[in-house]
Design a protein around this motif. Structure first.
Motif, short mmCIF file in Angstrom:
data_model
loop_
_atom_site.label_atom_id
_atom_site.label_comp_id
_atom_site.label_asym_id
_atom_site.label_seq_id
_atom_site.Cartn_x
_atom_site.Cartn_y
_atom_site.Cartn_z
N GLU A 1 43.44 2.37 21.83
CA GLU A 1 43.11 2.43 20.40
C GLU A 1 41.61 2.23 20.17
O GLU A 1 40.99 2.93 19.36
CB GLU A 1 43.91 1.39 19.61
N PHE A 2 41.03 1.26 20.87
CA PHE A 2 39.58 1.06 20.75
C PHE A 2 38.84 2.30 21.24
O PHE A 2 37.86 2.74 20.63
CB PHE A 2 39.14 -0.16 21.56
N THR A 3 39.30 2.87 22.35
CA THR A 3 38.65 4.05 22.92
C THR A 3 38.67 5.21 21.93
O THR A 3 37.68 5.94 21.78
CB THR A 3 39.33 4.46 24.23
N LYS A 4 39.79 5.40 21.23
CA LYS A 4 39.91 6.48 20.23
C LYS A 4 38.86 6.34 19.13
O LYS A 4 38.42 7.33 18.56
CB LYS A 4 41.30 6.48 19.61
N GLU A 5 38.48 5.10 18.84
CA GLU A 5 37.48 4.84 17.81
C GLU A 5 36.06 4.88 18.35
O GLU A 5 35.11 4.54 17.64
CB GLU A 5 37.75 3.47 17.16
N GLY A 6 35.90 5.25 19.61
CA GLY A 6 34.58 5.31 20.22
C GLY A 6 34.02 3.96 20.57
O GLY A 6 32.80 3.80 20.74
N ILE A 7 34.89 2.96 20.74
CA ILE A 7 34.48 1.60 21.05
C ILE A 7 34.77 1.32 22.52
O ILE A 7 35.91 1.43 22.97
CB ILE A 7 35.22 0.58 20.16
N THR A 8 33.73 0.99 23.29
CA THR A 8 33.92 0.66 24.70
C THR A 8 34.53 -0.73 24.83
O THR A 8 34.47 -1.55 23.91
CB THR A 8 32.59 0.72 25.47
N THR A 9 35.13 -1.00 25.98
CA THR A 9 35.86 -2.26 26.17
C THR A 9 35.52 -2.93 27.49
O THR A 9 35.40 -2.27 28.52
CB THR A 9 37.38 -2.01 26.12
N PHE A 10 35.35 -4.24 27.43
CA PHE A 10 35.32 -5.10 28.61
C PHE A 10 36.58 -5.95 28.56
O PHE A 10 36.87 -6.55 27.52
CB PHE A 10 34.12 -6.06 28.58
N VAL A 11 37.33 -6.01 29.64
CA VAL A 11 38.47 -6.91 29.73
C VAL A 11 38.16 -7.95 30.79
O VAL A 11 37.78 -7.61 31.91
CB VAL A 11 39.77 -6.15 30.09
N VAL A 12 38.31 -9.22 30.43
CA VAL A 12 38.13 -10.32 31.37
C VAL A 12 39.49 -10.95 31.63
O VAL A 12 40.14 -11.45 30.72
CB VAL A 12 37.16 -11.38 30.83
N THR A 13 39.95 -10.89 32.88
CA THR A 13 41.27 -11.40 33.23
C THR A 13 41.17 -12.43 34.35
O THR A 13 40.24 -12.39 35.16
CB THR A 13 42.19 -10.25 33.68
N ASN A 14 42.16 -13.32 34.39
CA ASN A 14 42.20 -14.28 35.50
C ASN A 14 42.92 -13.70 36.72
O ASN A 14 43.04 -14.37 37.75
CB ASN A 14 42.84 -15.60 35.06
N GLY A 15 43.43 -12.47 36.59
CA GLY A 15 44.01 -11.79 37.74
C GLY A 15 45.41 -12.20 38.12
O GLY A 15 45.92 -11.79 39.17
N THR A 16 46.07 -12.98 37.27
CA THR A 16 47.39 -13.50 37.63
C THR A 16 48.52 -12.51 37.36
O THR A 16 49.67 -12.78 37.71
CB THR A 16 47.68 -14.81 36.87
#
Length: 311
Positions: free
Chosen positions: A148-163
């Motif tokens: 949804e963010f991508t459709k609006e032309g908004i780039t994304t960073f996701v920070v995960t703990n990898g679990t």
């Protein structure tokens, strides 16, 4: 543990509001960071601006869930307070729209104090940092939210703990961060206090999954002096299973509720972070690409790898 840090803590939602969070829907939140406030006034920018070209004043710092399956000792959030699980999950469309609305409301007060052009830019966010609080991969519709963010032309960073390695394979943000806060299982249990010791195996799976991702990847290490600031070879061995584009190594900062768990002396200096990062790089085919002293952060990359913010 200093009692004054935890005395008279209100209920969870009131606490978040008092700390400047804007609650979104049933389980999400948005919060403006220090660097957005500086950037909107043209007084500086986050190190991510230097490393990756992010406009700090055009960045939404948000989370689709406040739930987390770890209670890291260095977390500035109130991990001692239980977060109520939602009875039902909000849709990605609802979360994205409400997050943009909440961001605009939060920065509305800067209209009279910031340069008009920068304030107008900030009202049209270009980037979402899905990293505010909680573990975003616990939100079951995270891939759709990113879309949804991508459709609006908004780039994304996701920070995960990898679990949650299965979610790592499904999401496709602009940049995927995986936090690695220990070189071995025993240190992980001490630093991150997971809900299950077996989550360490999940993190190792996620590191392997990172290797096959066709997005920009980063392993991030938070160094805590006297706790996890040892065994650079162990960190390097784990990093090598992921072979990320970049490695961010930064100091623990003595902020928020972490002050009740760690002393101020737990913060390594920038020189100490740089020296430890260099030791990790010695065991890898990486080199120091950049560093920002005020943030006590060092960036490693493969030789000749151009920085996204400087290419």
């Amino acid at each position: 543990m200093p009692d004054q840090i935890y005395n008279n803590i209100p209920d969870f939602r009131t606490l978040l509001k008092n700390q400047g969070y804007s609650l979104v829907g049933n389980h999400s939140a948005v919060k403006t960071c220090l660097w957005l406030k500086r950037s909107i006034k043209d007084e500086g920018a986050c190190y991510k601006s230097r490393f990756y070209g992010i406009k700090s004043h055009c960045c939404i710092q948000m989370t689709p869930t406040l739930l987390c399956n770890q209670k890291c000792i260095h977390c500035w959030r109130p991990t001692e307070i239980e977060v109520p699980a939602p009875e039902e999950w909000d849709s990605p469309v609802e979360i994205m729209g409400s997050s943009i609305y909440a961001q605009r409301k939060l920065i509305s007060g800067f209209g009279g104090s910031a340069p008009r052009e920068r304030w107008m830019e900030a009202n049209k966010p270009e980037h979402a940092a899905i990293s505010l609080s909680g573990e975003p991969t616990l939100y079951p519709y995270l891939p759709e939210l990113i879309d949804e963010f991508t459709k609006e032309g908004i780039t994304t960073f996701v920070v995960t703990n990898g679990t949650r390695p299965e979610m790592i394979t499904r999401i496709r943000p602009t940049q995927l961060y995986l936090s690695l806060d220990a070189p071995d299982k025993n240190t992980y249990l001490e630093v991150c206090n997971p809900e299950s010791p077996e989550l360490w195996e999940n993190i190792k799976k996620s590191l392997s999954n990172l290797y096959s991702k066709d997005v920009r990847t980063v392993v991030r290490i938070t160094l805590i002096k006297g706790v996890n600031m040892y065994n650079p070879e162990g960190f390097a061995e784990l990093i090598n299973t992921a072979k990320p584009d970049f490695v961010e190594i930064k100091a623990y900062m003595h902020l928020g509720f972490s002050r009740g768990r760690l002393s101020r002396e737990s913060m390594p200096s920038h020189d100490e972070v740089y020296a430890f990062a260099s030791k990790i790089a010695d065991y890898l085919d990486y080199e120091v690409a950049d560093n920002v002293e005020i943030s006590r952060v060092v960036l490693l990359s493969r030789p000749l790898e151009p920085l996204p913010g400087q290419s």
